[in-house]
Write a protein that holds these residues in place. Structure first.
Motif, PDB file in Angstrom:
ATOM      1  N   GLY A   4      -2.270   3.395  25.396  1.00 25.45           N
ATOM      2  CA  GLY A   4      -2.469   2.491  24.272  1.00 25.45           C
ATOM      3  C   GLY A   4      -1.682   2.984  23.075  1.00 25.45           C
ATOM      4  O   GLY A   4      -0.703   3.729  23.234  1.00 25.45           O
ATOM      5  N   ILE A   5      -2.098   2.556  21.885  1.00 28.70           N
ATOM      6  CA  ILE A   5      -1.394   2.993  20.664  1.00 28.70           C
ATOM      7  C   ILE A   5      -2.412   3.301  19.566  1.00 28.70           C
ATOM      8  O   ILE A   5      -3.563   2.887  19.644  1.00 28.70           O
ATOM      9  N   MET A   6      -1.968   4.029  18.538  1.00 26.73           N
ATOM     10  CA  MET A   6      -2.812   4.335  17.388  1.00 26.73           C
ATOM     11  C   MET A   6      -2.045   4.001  16.104  1.00 26.73           C
ATOM     12  O   MET A   6      -0.863   4.350  15.980  1.00 26.73           O
ATOM     13  N   ALA A   7      -2.714   3.330  15.181  1.00 24.10           N
ATOM     14  CA  ALA A   7      -2.079   2.968  13.911  1.00 24.10           C
ATOM     15  C   ALA A   7      -1.875   4.209  13.057  1.00 24.10           C
ATOM     16  O   ALA A   7      -2.777   5.043  12.937  1.00 24.10           O
ATOM     17  N   THR A   8      -0.668   4.351  12.473  1.00 20.22           N
ATOM     18  CA  THR A   8      -0.386   5.531  11.645  1.00 20.22           C
ATOM     19  C   THR A   8      -0.103   5.164  10.187  1.00 20.22           C
ATOM     20  O   THR A   8      -0.127   6.019   9.320  1.00 20.22           O
ATOM     21  N   HIS A   9       0.207   3.890   9.931  1.00 19.91           N
ATOM     22  CA  HIS A   9       0.565   3.521   8.562  1.00 19.91           C
ATOM     23  C   HIS A   9       0.456   2.008   8.409  1.00 19.91           C
ATOM     24  O   HIS A   9       0.815   1.263   9.327  1.00 19.91           O
ATOM     25  N   VAL A  10      -0.077   1.579   7.267  1.00 19.59           N
ATOM     26  CA  VAL A  10      -0.116   0.144   6.975  1.00 19.59           C
ATOM     27  C   VAL A  10       0.670  -0.062   5.685  1.00 19.59           C
ATOM     28  O   VAL A  10       0.366   0.549   4.662  1.00 19.59           O
ATOM     29  N   ASP A  11       1.729  -0.891   5.726  1.00 24.10           N
ATOM     30  CA  ASP A  11       2.549  -1.032   4.524  1.00 24.10           C
ATOM     31  C   ASP A  11       1.976  -2.117   3.600  1.00 24.10           C
ATOM     32  O   ASP A  11       0.967  -2.762   3.911  1.00 24.10           O
ATOM     33  N   SER A  12       2.635  -2.316   2.464  1.00 21.66           N
ATOM     34  CA  SER A  12       2.067  -3.191   1.433  1.00 21.66           C
ATOM     35  C   SER A  12       1.931  -4.632   1.923  1.00 21.66           C
ATOM     36  O   SER A  12       1.127  -5.405   1.415  1.00 21.66           O
ATOM     37  N   LYS A  13       2.718  -5.008   2.918  1.00 23.59           N
ATOM     38  CA  LYS A  13       2.618  -6.372   3.440  1.00 23.59           C
ATOM     39  C   LYS A  13       1.700  -6.478   4.652  1.00 23.59           C
ATOM     40  O   LYS A  13       1.608  -7.528   5.283  1.00 23.59           O
ATOM     41  N   GLY A  14       1.083  -5.349   5.007  1.00 17.11           N
ATOM     42  CA  GLY A  14       0.116  -5.391   6.103  1.00 17.11           C
ATOM     43  C   GLY A  14       0.714  -5.147   7.484  1.00 17.11           C
ATOM     44  O   GLY A  14       0.052  -5.371   8.495  1.00 17.11           O
TER      45      GLY A  14
END
Lengths: 333, 356
Positions: free
Chosen positions: A66-76
């Motif tokens: 699977g995958i893991m989120a590492t960063h959410v930018d200003s636009k989502g």
């Protein structure tokens, strides 16, 4: 068995986040074992007691890549890292489902050279958010690949055949098994895809007399594919070696003789890459005679892993036979 | 022991190919060479050979483990294509050395074969002038497609077919000297030790699968739980043009490992002893991995102070590995003297603070 497989593969549980599938498996095995345990790492153990018999550890891993989120930018938009062996060429245009239920699609930055294969760093997940604030995903959230079970008749397809098909074979065997020559420790292990961690501690805890992993293996039967002899539909495979271990020759012999005695089809497997929980069991404590029962699978670690129905049914039959015919562990010259 | 006797031991040991995972063929040879000189022998759960010589100190006695791996590199039949055999490596095989090599295929019978490199026009362009990797080579045993399928199966072992060769100046060549040279040193040590009355228990281990997973060293160390361990393995001998800081002269002495895998107090003990006995040695720096069983063994259970001793060998992982019988003799002598001198309070002396 098809319904069992479908339920298993559509339960999202990437490495380290196996809660959902553990609960499901627990329910399925409860009537068929004498005792259930969950160990410190989260492995699920179903024990079929037989006090004076040799202890066998059967292990199928319940995690998936699977995958893991590492960063959410200003636009989502969400950047991510792989959990286990995720290939970039299978990701482009793919869809994921986070464990909180949120779905997303995988997008790619504009490539300066469209011929090049983009790395995961050039990809992001779009969950339809308009900005960071409205994005329902936080750093550390985990997702599995999103792809429904596909029944092609003789062939079955899913994003998590590796190794829910092994889990299904193990559950089905527990259900159909009346008696056994062993005390059975059926282990549904965690974190196989990130370095056979669950099986390592489970094997140490159980200290089995012998071990058998049940996992998928690759095939060499697709156009210009892997150079190996295993094919879909020619029977379950008996591992001779992979990149992680040499299967114990005594266990190989036991498996082959049992298959031949029961007139079950089988294939001799040499896989030049990859490994399984079998390695962790073999290397445990003072060493454990260990082999691997493999289910041939095309497109391993792609979101459409394909197995053959008869290979799966024959794997259950072979495992049932093995559990009724203990091996000779003498070394031969 | 004289080098002529060591040669005969080494010949016995190299006459039995026992590739990683399939070492049980060597058990009988070790029974013959080790059993008469020791108090008990057994086979571990994964096939390593254990032999114990009781010490004379009062119980509970400290335990020393001396280990050399018994597996050798080789090949395995991977696919059978129109009677030709495609191969996969057991251990680290240098494919450049394979074309033209005579081998034995251990099928339903022992089948002679040779490894062949296809002519350039049959190879992908990049390999027409460069070394050809293993997946483009094959073994030809002159069998038809049907005969090959009848007599050979996927997973059959393929071993080098090269005779033991005695050269000048106590130098010998053979396949499998990695690591049968070390087993020869252990054999000499075991036999010479009958003249001594050491205080410690000595566990001699021929470990399986060093060339693959090191499961032998791991599992034997877990089972025996030694207080100290000595790993004997071969190391790179020099030849024209070889870098002097990475290779050691053949027949001119042994190596004493120094680095993360080696306990410095043990190193110092061996160094002092070698000086005292006038056994020539070189320090072998192993800053990271030692490339031996020591890497696995050292971290078993609560950790084991470990020493690595090397026998220089030329042409590592080829079918013509070369060692000097004199270096084997030196390693054996150093081990005998070390075991003989081990005091019951040696463990109390091992202090990290007093080493550098």
């Amino acid at each position: 068995m098809k319904e069992l497989i479908q339920t298993l593969v559509e339960t999202n549980s990437p490495s380290g986040y196996e809660n959902a599938v553990r609960q499901l498996i627990r329910q399925k095995i409860e009537p068929w074992v004498n005792e259930i345990k969950v160990d410190a790492l989260g492995n699920l153990l179903g024990i079929r007691k037989n006090p004076n018999a040799p202890k066998i550890m059967l292990v199928a891993h319940m995690d998936e890549i699977g995958i893991m989120a590492t960063h959410v930018d200003s636009k989502g938009f969400i950047r991510f890292i792989p959990l286990g062996g995720v290939y970039p060429h299978h990701c482009v245009g793919g869809r994921v489902r986070f464990l909180n239920g949120v779905a997303g699609v995988i997008g790619v930055e504009k490539l300066s050279n469209p011929q090049e294969l983009p790395s995961l760093e050039k990809m992001f997940i779009d969950v339809g958010a308009v900005d960071a604030k409205s994005c329902p995903i936080k750093i550390g959230d985990v997702a599995a690949f999103e792809r429904p079970f596909l029944d092609l008749g003789k062939r079955w397809v899913s994003k998590a055949m590796d190794d829910r098909i092994g889990v299904a074979v193990l559950i089905e065997t527990l259900q159909s098994l009346h008696q056994s020559a062993f005390e059975i420790y059926a282990v549904f292990s965690v974190q196989e895809e990130v370095g056979v961690r669950g099986a390592t501690t489970a094997a140490f805890g159980i200290a089995p007399d012998l071990g058998l992993a049940i996992d998928v293996t690759a095939t060499g039967d697709t156009p210009k594919g892997n150079k190996m002899e295993v094919e879909l539909g020619k029977g379950p495979a008996i591992k001779i070696r992979d990149a992680g271990m040499l299967a114990d020759p005594r266990i190989i012999k036991w498996m082959i003789q049992t298959a031949e005695k029961a007139s079950l089809p089988y294939q001799r497997e040499i896989l030049e890459f990859g490994g399984t929980d079998g390695r962790a069991v073999q290397l445990s404590r003072s060493g454990v005679p260990t082999g691997v029962l493999s289910i041939p699978c095309r497109y391993v670690h792609a979101p459409s892993e394909m197995v053959d129905r008869d290979d799966v049914l024959n794997a259950v039959r072979l495992l049932t036979e093995l559990l009724n015919n203990p091996p000779n562990l003498e070394f031969s010259a | 022991m004289k080098t002529t006797e060591i040669k005969s031991i080494l010949q016995q040991l190299t006459s039995v190919p026992a590739l990683s995972g399939y070492e049980s063929r060597l058990h009988e040879t070790l029974n013959a060479l080790w059993q008469p000189y020791l108090d008990q022998t057994s086979i571990s759960r994964v096939g390593s050979y254990h032999a114990l010589r009781y010490g004379k100190a009062a119980e509970p006695r400290p335990r020393l483990m001396l280990t050399g791996h018994m597996d050798t590199i080789g090949l395995m039949v991977n696919r059978i294509q129109d009677g030709f055999l495609r191969l996969t490596a057991i251990g680290g095989i240098d494919a450049r050395l394979l074309p033209g090599q005579m081998v034995t295929v251990h099928g339903k019978r022992e089948i002679p074969a040779m490894i062949v490199q296809p002519p350039p026009f049959l190879l992908p362009k990049e390999f027409q002038t460069n070394p050809v990797p293993l997946q483009h080579l094959w073994a030809d045993c002159g069998l038809s497609a049907d005969q090959a399928r009848q007599q050979i199966q996927i997973g059959d072992l393929v071993t080098f077919d090269q005779a033991f060769l005695e050269l000048n100046n106590d130098i010998v060549a053979s396949p499998g000297l990695d690591n049968r040279a070390s087993l020869a040193a252990l054999t000499v040590c075991i036999q010479e030790l009958t003249k001594h009355q050491p205080l410690w228990d000595s566990w001699f281990v021929a470990s399986v699968q060093e060339e693959e997973t090191q499961v032998g060293a791991l599992s034997s160390a877990f089972q025996i739980q030694p207080h100290l361990a000595i790993v004997i393995d071969v190391t790179f001998a020099n030849s024209p043009g070889s870098p002097p800081h990475k290779t050691y002269p053949l027949g001119k002495g042994i190596t004493l490992g120094w680095g993360a895998a080696v306990h410095p107090y043990l190193y110092n003990s061996f160094k002092d002893l070698a000086d005292q006995l006038e056994i020539p040695y070189k320090l072998e720096p192993m800053p990271r991995r030692s490339g031996t069983d020591a890497d696995s063994l050292q971290t078993v259970a609560q950790g084991i102070p470990t020493m690595v001793i090397g026998i220089p060998l030329r042409y590592m992982h080829s079918a013509v590995e070369m060692v000097s019988l004199k270096d084997i003799q030196r390693v054996a002598r150093l081990m005998v003297e070390f075991i003989d001198r081990l005091d019951v309070d040696y463990l109390e002396k091992i202090k990290w603070d007093e080493t550098n």
